[in-house]
Design a protein around this motif. Structure first.
Motif, PDB file in Angstrom:
ATOM      1  N   GLY A  30     -17.879  10.874   7.803  1.00 53.51           N
ATOM      2  CA  GLY A  30     -18.994   9.990   7.468  1.00 53.51           C
ATOM      3  C   GLY A  30     -18.588   8.919   6.471  1.00 53.51           C
ATOM      4  O   GLY A  30     -18.958   7.744   6.607  1.00 53.51           O
ATOM      5  N   GLU A  31     -17.816   9.315   5.463  1.00 53.81           N
ATOM      6  CA  GLU A  31     -17.330   8.352   4.475  1.00 53.81           C
ATOM      7  C   GLU A  31     -16.414   7.320   5.120  1.00 53.81           C
ATOM      8  O   GLU A  31     -16.444   6.142   4.753  1.00 53.81           O
ATOM      9  N   LEU A  32     -15.610   7.747   6.082  1.00 54.38           N
ATOM     10  CA  LEU A  32     -14.713   6.827   6.780  1.00 54.38           C
ATOM     11  C   LEU A  32     -15.506   5.812   7.598  1.00 54.38           C
ATOM     12  O   LEU A  32     -15.188   4.616   7.610  1.00 54.38           O
ATOM     13  N   VAL A  33     -16.541   6.271   8.268  1.00 57.99           N
ATOM     14  CA  VAL A  33     -17.399   5.360   9.040  1.00 57.99           C
ATOM     15  C   VAL A  33     -17.989   4.302   8.119  1.00 57.99           C
ATOM     16  O   VAL A  33     -17.988   3.105   8.434  1.00 57.99           O
ATOM     17  N   GLY A  37     -17.030   0.036   7.708  1.00 58.48           N
ATOM     18  CA  GLY A  37     -18.121  -0.845   8.101  1.00 58.48           C
ATOM     19  C   GLY A  37     -18.716  -0.482   9.442  1.00 58.48           C
ATOM     20  O   GLY A  37     -19.598  -1.169   9.949  1.00 58.48           O
ATOM     21  N   ALA A  38     -18.250   0.601  10.036  1.00 61.34           N
ATOM     22  CA  ALA A  38     -18.739   1.013  11.352  1.00 61.34           C
ATOM     23  C   ALA A  38     -20.174   1.537  11.296  1.00 61.34           C
ATOM     24  O   ALA A  38     -20.821   1.662  12.330  1.00 61.34           O
ATOM     25  N   ASP A  39     -20.689   1.782  10.098  1.00 61.04           N
ATOM     26  CA  ASP A  39     -22.077   2.231   9.987  1.00 61.04           C
ATOM     27  C   ASP A  39     -23.059   1.119  10.343  1.00 61.04           C
ATOM     28  O   ASP A  39     -24.234   1.381  10.584  1.00 61.04           O
ATOM     29  N   ALA A  40     -22.579  -0.127  10.436  1.00 58.65           N
ATOM     30  CA  ALA A  40     -23.427  -1.241  10.839  1.00 58.65           C
ATOM     31  C   ALA A  40     -23.649  -1.265  12.354  1.00 58.65           C
ATOM     32  O   ALA A  40     -24.551  -1.948  12.835  1.00 58.65           O
ATOM     33  N   THR A  45     -22.951   2.369  20.416  1.00 57.12           N
ATOM     34  CA  THR A  45     -21.739   1.555  20.391  1.00 57.12           C
ATOM     35  C   THR A  45     -20.606   2.300  19.703  1.00 57.12           C
ATOM     36  O   THR A  45     -19.468   2.319  20.191  1.00 57.12           O
ATOM     37  N   LEU A  46     -20.913   2.927  18.586  1.00 58.90           N
ATOM     38  CA  LEU A  46     -19.896   3.688  17.864  1.00 58.90           C
ATOM     39  C   LEU A  46     -19.376   4.841  18.714  1.00 58.90           C
ATOM     40  O   LEU A  46     -18.162   5.039  18.828  1.00 58.90           O
ATOM     41  N   ALA A  47     -20.271   5.560  19.343  1.00 62.37           N
ATOM     42  CA  ALA A  47     -19.856   6.677  20.205  1.00 62.37           C
ATOM     43  C   ALA A  47     -19.023   6.171  21.376  1.00 62.37           C
ATOM     44  O   ALA A  47     -18.002   6.765  21.724  1.00 62.37           O
ATOM     45  N   GLY A  48     -19.427   5.066  21.982  1.00 63.17           N
ATOM     46  CA  GLY A  48     -18.672   4.498  23.100  1.00 63.17           C
ATOM     47  C   GLY A  48     -17.275   4.071  22.682  1.00 63.17           C
ATOM     48  O   GLY A  48     -16.302   4.308  23.397  1.00 63.17           O
ATOM     49  N   GLY A  49     -17.171   3.459  21.513  1.00 60.73           N
ATOM     50  CA  GLY A  49     -15.858   3.054  21.011  1.00 60.73           C
ATOM     51  C   GLY A  49     -14.953   4.250  20.753  1.00 60.73           C
ATOM     52  O   GLY A  49     -13.771   4.241  21.100  1.00 60.73           O
ATOM     53  N   LEU A  50     -15.511   5.291  20.167  1.00 61.14           N
ATOM     54  CA  LEU A  50     -14.717   6.492  19.902  1.00 61.14           C
ATOM     55  C   LEU A  50     -14.297   7.176  21.196  1.00 61.14           C
ATOM     56  O   LEU A  50     -13.165   7.649  21.321  1.00 61.14           O
ATOM     57  N   LEU A  51     -15.197   7.211  22.166  1.00 61.21           N
ATOM     58  CA  LEU A  51     -14.842   7.798  23.466  1.00 61.21           C
ATOM     59  C   LEU A  51     -13.731   7.001  24.136  1.00 61.21           C
ATOM     60  O   LEU A  51     -12.803   7.571  24.720  1.00 61.21           O
ATOM     61  N   GLY A  52     -13.799   5.678  24.046  1.00 67.25           N
ATOM     62  CA  GLY A  52     -12.743   4.840  24.603  1.00 67.25           C
ATOM     63  C   GLY A  52     -11.410   5.113  23.935  1.00 67.25           C
ATOM     64  O   GLY A  52     -10.369   5.177  24.595  1.00 67.25           O
ATOM     65  N   LEU A  53     -11.431   5.302  22.634  1.00 67.46           N
ATOM     66  CA  LEU A  53     -10.215   5.621  21.896  1.00 67.46           C
ATOM     67  C   LEU A  53      -9.627   6.955  22.342  1.00 67.46           C
ATOM     68  O   LEU A  53      -8.430   7.063  22.581  1.00 67.46           O
TER      69      LEU A  53
END
Length: 88
Positions: A30-33, A37-40, A45-53
């Protein structure tokens, strides 16, 4: 005569340590997010980006991301998103 080991107590201690480590990992993620700045981003979108990674097989791209991540931790700040190679 040796004192018998209390396996139940040892198991409970290990379970408590595992729970503490899991809670610490979740907190740090959570602190890393937030730090990146990914908390914005919205959750989808965040989940999709992580899944793509996770799904990418491109070793060169992963190496580039790893290098950027290491730089982030050394400097304490992220580079602009356009340099991340996140656009596909």
């Amino acid at each position: 005569m040796r004192k018998p080991r209390d396996f139940d107590a040892e198991l409970k201690t290990l379970e408590d340590k595992a729970r503490t480590l899991k809670e610490r990992k979740i907190k740090q993620l959570g602190e890393l997010v937030i730090a990146t700045g990914a908390d914005a981003l919205d959750v989808e979108t965040l989940a999709g980006g992580l899944l793509g990674l996770v799904e990418t097989k491109d070793a060169a791209r992963k190496a580039e991301w790893r290098k950027r991540g290491a730089g982030f931790f050394r400097s304490g700040k992220a580079e602009p998103a356009r340099a991340a190679g996140g656009e596909q």
